[in-house]
Write a protein that holds these residues in place. Sequence first.
Motif, mmCIF file in Angstrom:
data_model
loop_
_atom_site.group_PDB
_atom_site.id
_atom_site.type_symbol
_atom_site.label_atom_id
_atom_site.label_comp_id
_atom_site.label_asym_id
_atom_site.label_seq_id
_atom_site.Cartn_x
_atom_site.Cartn_y
_atom_site.Cartn_z
ATOM 1 N N GLY A 153 0.810 -1.222 0.000
ATOM 2 C CA GLY A 153 0.000 0.000 0.000
ATOM 3 C C GLY A 153 0.836 1.262 0.000
ATOM 4 O O GLY A 153 0.300 2.364 0.195
ATOM 5 N N TRP A 213 -0.223 3.841 -2.587
ATOM 6 C CA TRP A 213 -1.486 4.468 -2.203
ATOM 7 C C TRP A 213 -1.287 5.429 -1.045
ATOM 8 O O TRP A 213 -1.951 6.467 -0.955
ATOM 9 C CB TRP A 213 -2.515 3.391 -1.840
ATOM 10 N N LYS A 270 -6.336 2.868 1.404
ATOM 11 C CA LYS A 270 -5.089 2.526 2.093
ATOM 12 C C LYS A 270 -5.358 1.676 3.334
ATOM 13 O O LYS A 270 -4.689 0.674 3.592
ATOM 14 C CB LYS A 270 -4.347 3.807 2.500
ATOM 15 N N GLY A 326 -4.997 -2.467 -4.488
ATOM 16 C CA GLY A 326 -5.830 -1.282 -4.346
ATOM 17 C C GLY A 326 -6.918 -1.211 -5.403
ATOM 18 O O GLY A 326 -8.071 -0.857 -5.113
#
Length: 322
Positions: free
Chosen positions: A185, A188, A247, A261
């Motif tokens: 992540g 993101w 996130k 994501g």
Amino acid sequence: MSPIGSGKSKHSESGYARMAGSGCAGILELVIFHPVDTVAKRLMSNQARLFVPGAPVAQGMANLNTVLFKNAAEQSVLSRYLSLFPGLGFAAGYKVLQRMYKFGGQPYVKDYLDTNHRDTFARLFGDKTGKTIMHATAGSLVGIGEVALLPLDVLKIKSQTNPESLKGRNIFGIVRDEGLGLYRGGMWTAARNAPGSFALFGGAAFVKEYLCGLSDYSKATFLQNFFASIGGAVASITVAAPLDVVKTRIQNKPFDAPESGMSIISKMVRNEGMGAFFKGLTPKILVVGPKLIFSFTIAQQLIPFFHGIFEGQGITQTKPIV
């Protein structure tokens, strides 16, 4: 922190003062607001309807109670409150380092831009707006670099929303087993932090420049810092909300069952609608927002305070900005 304006014949706060002031702000924020942060994270991670149309309100409240307090939902008020402090060690490390990095580091980037690129910002945006954009740009750059602290954030969120994935594991074992998975992540997070930090520091600078009429932001009073923090915090939370939900859902997945994501976004749109991207926004602005306002205000007050102490005792000796 007292963001640094373009005026001359004034001193930049020392690095010691910036770290001490922002670190203390992070500690105070953690002690006061960690339970609130847990509530927001659990609401954002929840994918089921809490209040179903046609169902009794009592059932919705029971659903909310389970989402917020998990295994402690049927226990005493004190036990439920204490259940909002999972992963306090991870949270302490992350929050204090984050505040020291962001609130203490942004002025360094701002100093660099002010020294080397002030004319460019003034030419593109004008003197007053250019100074505001410079503060926002420095915040955005610092926000992107915040990805370095992502592993602590991942562990904090997992402990708040999916504690079973950490059960019986210490920090060293998790790092050894998961490695770069702790940076899951990361893109993101950077995508969320860039506009969020831009809005935070830019919003605060806008309030000081245009509403408070300050030419030297370091001369802001407590109330001026407070209102500037409100403007910056509300703008930051709102701008970052959609990517913050994505996130959080990436990071609270089990280590052995990650999800991308784009996959999460697709499912959110298909199953929950566009409103899912703003889940938790209202409690975050009304409840979590104050912690950012609190820490931002305190940091801006404590940094000059520590600067005066360190200078007075000869611990530091800064030179005027010219």
